[in-house]
Write an enzyme that holds these catalytic residues in place. Structure first.
Site, PDB file in Angstrom:
ATOM      1  N   TRP A  74      18.903 -72.512 -51.394  1.00 48.02           N
ATOM      2  CA  TRP A  74      18.723 -73.533 -50.386  1.00 48.02           C
ATOM      3  C   TRP A  74      16.820 -73.548 -51.086  1.00 48.02           C
ATOM      4  O   TRP A  74      16.376 -72.124 -51.531  1.00 48.02           O
ATOM      5  CB  TRP A  74      18.305 -72.505 -49.075  1.00 48.02           C
ATOM      6  CG  TRP A  74      16.915 -72.723 -48.429  1.00 48.02           C
ATOM      7  CD1 TRP A  74      16.254 -72.195 -48.480  1.00 48.02           C
ATOM      8  CD2 TRP A  74      16.677 -73.458 -47.162  1.00 48.02           C
ATOM      9  NE1 TRP A  74      15.075 -72.626 -46.821  1.00 48.02           N
ATOM     10  CE2 TRP A  74      15.957 -73.710 -46.533  1.00 48.02           C
ATOM     11  CE3 TRP A  74      18.181 -74.689 -46.455  1.00 48.02           C
ATOM     12  CZ2 TRP A  74      15.783 -74.664 -45.052  1.00 48.02           C
ATOM     13  CZ3 TRP A  74      17.722 -75.259 -45.866  1.00 48.02           C
ATOM     14  CH2 TRP A  74      16.320 -75.663 -45.315  1.00 48.02           C
ATOM     15  N   ASN A 100      18.484 -64.628 -55.471  1.00 48.81           N
ATOM     16  CA  ASN A 100      17.907 -65.162 -53.649  1.00 48.81           C
ATOM     17  C   ASN A 100      17.120 -64.002 -53.515  1.00 48.81           C
ATOM     18  O   ASN A 100      16.830 -63.848 -53.923  1.00 48.81           O
ATOM     19  CB  ASN A 100      18.751 -64.946 -52.294  1.00 48.81           C
ATOM     20  CG  ASN A 100      18.373 -65.101 -51.495  1.00 48.81           C
ATOM     21  OD1 ASN A 100      17.667 -65.814 -51.364  1.00 48.81           O
ATOM     22  ND2 ASN A 100      19.768 -64.474 -50.331  1.00 48.81           N
TER      23      ASN A 100
END
Ligand code: AGP
Length: 608
Positions: A74, A100
């Site tokens: 993302w 992440n």
């Protein structure tokens, strides 16, 4: 925000990685990839778009292994693309990493590594980690990872492979979740239980500062600071459905409770507590424009339009620059008075709302500088704007916007602060604002602890057909937002109004069945709001008031009082909106509504 899965064992790793990535699709992503050591090399396959796109690429490559890493991205730094997808490696491909989180000092680390001859191929912050480990490697894989992490500032959940030691993977956690799955002659690492729970229900939840070296038959769990660590293997009882929602019944409730962290992420690496300022990286190229701007026009729809109204208060109060806030759908068809001395800010969580996109295009055609405030990296509005700021709120899956709204306000506050400091606001004043903003996440957490008490209030209004939300000044847009939340997920008609407007008509609606939600936190107009409350009370309206903790008067006027921590009035929307989000959520659930996917609504309105 991203999804990580790693495996080491006796089985073929590829299907395990691909199934795990599919399990994490719900988290939202824009690209994905896998890394599998084979024949002394580490094969890396990655693709933009859906997991199925990656599957097609993996099927084409004849790769077999029993250890590997997978990642769904993302985007926070760098466009969503095949190139920017994880895994990332150093130039020789000796180290491959999935990450992440946000590396705050990636730019300085990258500059130093480039001086030492490292060639970077992506725009991501994550790639720095692979090159840094490579730079520090002197034959000991774990030592190189440890050394690298002592130089990193920011958040990470990461996993690394090394070509020289292809039977192990190393993972570390700081601010971004990681869990170790413990199996028989096999072990897993994941950012999300959903990715591994079908293989094992025995899990070690890593803490910040933990590092693990994992092989198929051993898990070496320790700490970066070398302190003692207690390894606790827990038995997981969740099912997949519960895990995807983090144990919450709906994504909306999960996202409401994510707000302490999403607000932190919206200021992470941006606030400067020495200069009392905020540095929004995406606006660096527009400093001259920001110095000379005569007027801002803020464009948005729905919740984003409400955030824009708050942005108006903030920029006008703090930087004394005029701001107009326009419904994007109206602006795009008007013949607006706008030109090169205007900056148009388009606010959009999805970055795909057609009305906002077209309004931004219209502003640009009139010569205005266009900036975007988006959550989705690489979205159309983000790409077509001339610059902008990402929210870093993480994927917002519930149709009703919650954490994106508070992140929009957080970014707008930082913009107003940076504009004010450029226009002479003293450092001391700036430092007060920075301090106040950094205290907000903890205050939001304290309000979230009142969810059960707020649910008890909600139970009294499950059967209503109308509601009013009233406040003044910077909390008037919060009244609008509270009304929108209730409308869109419970289907109860609700209106937000400036409290003083009641006497110009809406007061005719008040009767003993009408719940009236007031935001009456301490500020310049508290006494005025109190008199509005008395007007409603005199007509038998039912009053629910959101007030500051120190308020001991309101209980004599309101039927229900929700107390929240005090903060600077300019930041109060970040707190006053929380009870209204919870009220709408609980009423909707009690009415049996589909909170995450309300009827007639879409998460992103990409049509006229
Ligand atoms: C808010 O809860 C709604 N889902 C809706 O009003 C939304 O804010 C609006 O459609 C704008 O969406 P955007 O922020 O993605 O542009």
């Amino acid at each position: 925000m991203c999804g990580i899965i790693g495996y080491v064992g006796l089985k073929s790793v590829t299907p395990i990685l691909m199934a795990g990535l599919k399990r994490m699709e719900y988290r939202g992503y824009d690209s994905s990839g896998v890394a599998i050591p084979q024949d002394g090399k580490i094969v890396v396959i990655k693709e933009s778009g859906k997991i199925d796109n990656l599957s097609k690429q993996v099927d084409k490559v004849d790769v077999f292994g029993t250890i590997g890493l997978g990642h769904t991205r993302w985007a926070t730094h760098g466009e969503p693309s095949q190139l920017n997808a994880h895994p990332h490696s150093d130039t020789p491909g000796k180290f491959v990493i999935v990450h992440n989180g946000i590396i705050e000092n990636y730019y300085s680390l990258k500059t130093e590594l480039q001086k030492k001859g490292h060639n970077f191929t992506t725009q991501t912050d994550s790639e720095v980690l692979a090159h840094l480990i490579s730079e520090l490697y002197e034959g000991d894989f774990e030592q190189a990872v440890r050394l690298a992490l002592t130089q990193v500032r920011g958040t990470y959940g990461l996993a690394v492979l090394c070509q020289d030691e292809p039977d192990k993977l190393i993972a570390a956690r700081m601010g971004s979740p990681l869990v170790v799955g413990v199996g028989d002659n096999e072990n897993f690492i994941a950012s999300d239980l959903a990715a591994i729970v079908e293989h094992t229900r025995n899990a070690i939840f890593l803490d910040d500062g933990d590092i693990v070296v994992i092989t198929k038959d051993n898990i070496d769990h320790s700490r970066l600071d070398q302190k003692e660590v207690t390894t606790k293997i827990e038995r997981i009882s969740f099912n997949i459905e519960q895990i995807e929602k983090g144990g919450y019944p709906y994504f909306m409730l999960k996202e409401i409770h994510q707000q302490p962290n999403s607000i932190r992420d919206s200021m992470r690496g941006r606030l400067n507590d020495v200069e009392g300022n905020a540095r929004l990286g995406g606006l660096i190229d527009f400093e001259k424009d920001l110095d000379n701007v005569k007027r801002f026009v803020i464009l948005g729809c729905g919740t984003s339009w409400h955030a824009g109204l708050i942005g108006k208060y903030l920029i006008e109060e703090m930087a004394r620059i005029p701001v107009d806030v326009e419904y994007a759908s109206e602006f795009r068809y008007r013949n607006p008075v706008i030109g090169p001395d205007t900056i148009a800010i388009s606010i959009s969580q999805s970055g795909e709302t057609l009305d906002t996109l077209e309004a931004m295009r219209a502003a640009r055609q009139h010569g205005a500088l266009t900036l975007g405030l988006c959550n989705v990296v690489g979205s159309t509005i983000a790409r077509e704007s001339m610059g902008g700021v990402y929210l870093h709120a993480g994927p917002e899956i519930g149709v009703a916007s919650t954490k994106a709204f508070t992140s929009q306000v957080t970014v707008l506050f930082q913009l107003a602060l940076s504009l004010a400091r450029r226009r002479g606001l003293p450092v001391a004043e700036g430092l007060k604002y920075v301090k106040e903003l950094t205290q907000i996440p903890e205050k939001v957490s304290r309000i979230l602890e009142k969810s059960d008490m707020i649910k008890e209030i909600a139970e009294k209004f499950v059967d209503r057909t109308n509601a009013l939300y009233l406040s003044r000044l910077i909390n008037f847009p919060v009244a609008l937002e509270g009304a929108l939340k209730l409308k869109e997920i419970s289907y109860i008609h609700a209106e937000g109004y400036p409290a003083a407007e009641m006497k110009h008509g809406p007061i005719a609606l008040i009767d003993e069945r009408m719940p009236v939600f007031f935001i009456a936190v301490n500020g310049a107009t508290y006494e005025k709001v109190l008199s509005n409350i008395e007007e409603v009370r005199a007509r038998k309206g039912i009053i629910i008031a959101v007030v500051n903790e120190e308020d001991n008067m309101m209980q004599d006027f309101a039927h229900h009082v929700i107390k929240i921590p005090r903060c600077h009035s300019f930041l109060s929307p970040l707190l006053t909106v929380i009870p209204l989000q919870l009220l709408a959520y609980h009423i909707a659930v009690l009415r049996g509504c589909n909170v995450d996917q309300p009827r007639n609504l879409a998460k992103s309105v990409t049509v006229e």
